[in-house]
Each structure stands twice: as C-alpha cells, then as structure tokens.
Design a protein around this motif. Structure first.
Motif, PDB file in Angstrom:
ATOM      1  N   ASN A 175      34.377  30.893  36.144  1.00  0.00           N
ATOM      2  CA  ASN A 175      33.128  30.157  36.346  1.00  0.00           C
ATOM      3  C   ASN A 175      33.274  28.994  37.321  1.00  0.00           C
ATOM      4  OD1 ASN A 175      31.643  31.808  34.671  1.00  0.00           O
ATOM      5  ND2 ASN A 175      32.052  30.578  32.846  1.00  0.00           N
ATOM      6  N   ALA A 176      34.448  28.464  37.446  1.00  0.00           N
ATOM      7  CA  ALA A 176      34.650  27.294  38.302  1.00  0.00           C
ATOM      8  C   ALA A 176      34.821  27.674  39.769  1.00  0.00           C
ATOM      9  CB  ALA A 176      35.869  26.508  37.827  1.00  0.00           C
ATOM     10  N   MET A 177      34.790  28.972  40.064  1.00  0.00           N
ATOM     11  CA  MET A 177      34.982  29.449  41.449  1.00  0.00           C
ATOM     12  C   MET A 177      36.338  29.000  41.992  1.00  0.00           C
ATOM     13  SD  MET A 177      32.484  31.336  42.713  1.00  0.00           S
ATOM     14  CE  MET A 177      32.371  31.161  44.487  1.00  0.00           C
ATOM     15  N   ASN A 178      37.343  28.872  41.126  1.00  0.00           N
ATOM     16  CA  ASN A 178      38.635  28.544  41.686  1.00  0.00           C
ATOM     17  C   ASN A 178      39.656  29.653  41.506  1.00  0.00           C
ATOM     18  OD1 ASN A 178      39.191  28.304  38.989  1.00  0.00           O
ATOM     19  ND2 ASN A 178      40.223  26.352  39.136  1.00  0.00           N
ATOM     20  N   THR A 179      39.262  30.743  40.869  1.00  0.00           N
ATOM     21  CA  THR A 179      40.133  31.905  40.777  1.00  0.00           C
ATOM     22  C   THR A 179      39.297  33.163  40.986  1.00  0.00           C
ATOM     23  OG1 THR A 179      41.559  30.786  39.164  1.00  0.00           O
ATOM     24  CG2 THR A 179      41.813  33.158  39.397  1.00  0.00           C
ATOM     25  N   VAL A 180      39.780  34.009  41.862  1.00  0.00           N
ATOM     26  CA  VAL A 180      39.111  35.284  42.109  1.00  0.00           C
ATOM     27  C   VAL A 180      40.106  36.403  41.827  1.00  0.00           C
ATOM     28  CG1 VAL A 180      39.639  35.262  44.585  1.00  0.00           C
ATOM     29  CG2 VAL A 180      37.722  36.627  43.745  1.00  0.00           C
ATOM     30  N   TYR A 181      39.605  37.467  41.264  1.00  0.00           N
ATOM     31  CA  TYR A 181      40.432  38.600  40.873  1.00  0.00           C
ATOM     32  C   TYR A 181      39.974  39.867  41.602  1.00  0.00           C
ATOM     33  CZ  TYR A 181      41.204  35.406  36.951  1.00  0.00           C
ATOM     34  OH  TYR A 181      41.482  34.301  36.178  1.00  0.00           O
ATOM     35  N   LEU A 182      40.890  40.787  41.748  1.00  0.00           N
ATOM     36  CA  LEU A 182      40.548  42.119  42.237  1.00  0.00           C
ATOM     37  C   LEU A 182      41.248  43.130  41.336  1.00  0.00           C
ATOM     38  CD1 LEU A 182      38.980  43.652  44.463  1.00  0.00           C
ATOM     39  CD2 LEU A 182      41.165  43.862  45.675  1.00  0.00           C
ATOM     40  N   GLN A 183      40.466  43.779  40.500  1.00  0.00           N
ATOM     41  CA  GLN A 183      40.997  44.836  39.652  1.00  0.00           C
ATOM     42  C   GLN A 183      40.941  46.137  40.441  1.00  0.00           C
ATOM     43  OE1 GLN A 183      42.343  44.737  36.463  1.00  0.00           O
ATOM     44  NE2 GLN A 183      42.843  46.885  36.847  1.00  0.00           N
ATOM     45  N   MET A 184      42.084  46.753  40.616  1.00  0.00           N
ATOM     46  CA  MET A 184      42.171  47.965  41.422  1.00  0.00           C
ATOM     47  C   MET A 184      42.633  49.116  40.540  1.00  0.00           C
ATOM     48  SD  MET A 184      43.890  46.417  44.889  1.00  0.00           S
ATOM     49  CE  MET A 184      45.457  46.069  44.123  1.00  0.00           C
ATOM     50  N   ASN A 185      41.772  50.095  40.372  1.00  0.00           N
ATOM     51  CA  ASN A 185      42.076  51.269  39.562  1.00  0.00           C
ATOM     52  C   ASN A 185      42.115  52.513  40.435  1.00  0.00           C
ATOM     53  OD1 ASN A 185      41.973  49.637  37.225  1.00  0.00           O
ATOM     54  ND2 ASN A 185      39.776  49.985  36.993  1.00  0.00           N
TER      55      ASN A 185
END
Length: 117
Positions: free
Chosen positions: A73-83
C-alpha cells in the motif's frame, strides 16, 4: 533520489515459478507508476508489466495470464509473480519507478532470471 533493490531472480525449470521483489527507498513520495522491464541478450529492453498508484495494470501480451504485478500500500515495494515460466522468459529483469509529475525515472540494478528447458 530513489534507490531500488531487486531480489528473487534465479534459475528455474520451465513450468516453474519465481517471485521478484523490488524495494524502493529514498524520496519515494510522488511515485505513481511501478514497472517491471526485462532485457534478453541481443534484444531491446521491453516492458513486462506496469502498475499505477490507482491500481491499473498492464502486461505484455507474452506474459498475460502468467505474470502478476502487485505492490504494497505504501508504493515502496513492487512484486512480480511469474508462473508457468518458459525459456523465452530468460532475461535480466529491471524494476522501474516513475514520478510522472517530475518526469523522473529510476531503475534498479537488475536481477537475472534463467528458465531452463
């Protein structure tokens, strides 16, 4: 200045999964777009997935239904889940954040993803 640190890359067999993370620090106020790009050897860097502060997402056609971008929510971590990874997903993956109001772009150092067949 915004500093970006990526993690989560590695070697995986085709069909496997990986989750990339990118932590942003520094002057992150105003970051409104967070993206993942990738660059394979001999190819141009391409946008893989993007996410706005409003929650809108976009994906490259080649990864739709396989990859998911998300953030805290703080826009300080972004993830990319790759399946369902494929050998053609092999590349260096880069985190990018944008402060559109100031026309600023920041990049991480990249993390290698290698998918074996």
């Amino acid at each position: 200045q915004v500093q970006l640190v990526e993690s989560g890359g590695g070697l995986v067999q085709a069909g496997g999964s990986l989750r990339l993370s990118c932590v942003a620090s520094g002057s992150i106020f105003g970051v409104n777009v967070m993206n993942w790009y990738r660059q394979a050897p001999g190819k141009q860097r391409e946008l893989v997935a993007g996410l706005t502060s409003g929650g809108s997402t976009n994906y490259a056609d080649s990864v739709k239904a396989r990859f998911t971008i998300s953030r805290d929510n703080a826009m300080n971590t972004v993830y990319l889940q790759m399946n369902s990874l494929r050998p053609e997903d092999t590349a260096v993956y880069y985190c990018n954040v944008r402060i559109s109001a100031l026309l600023l772009d920041y990049w991480g150092q990249g993390t290698q993803v290698t998918v074996s067949s």
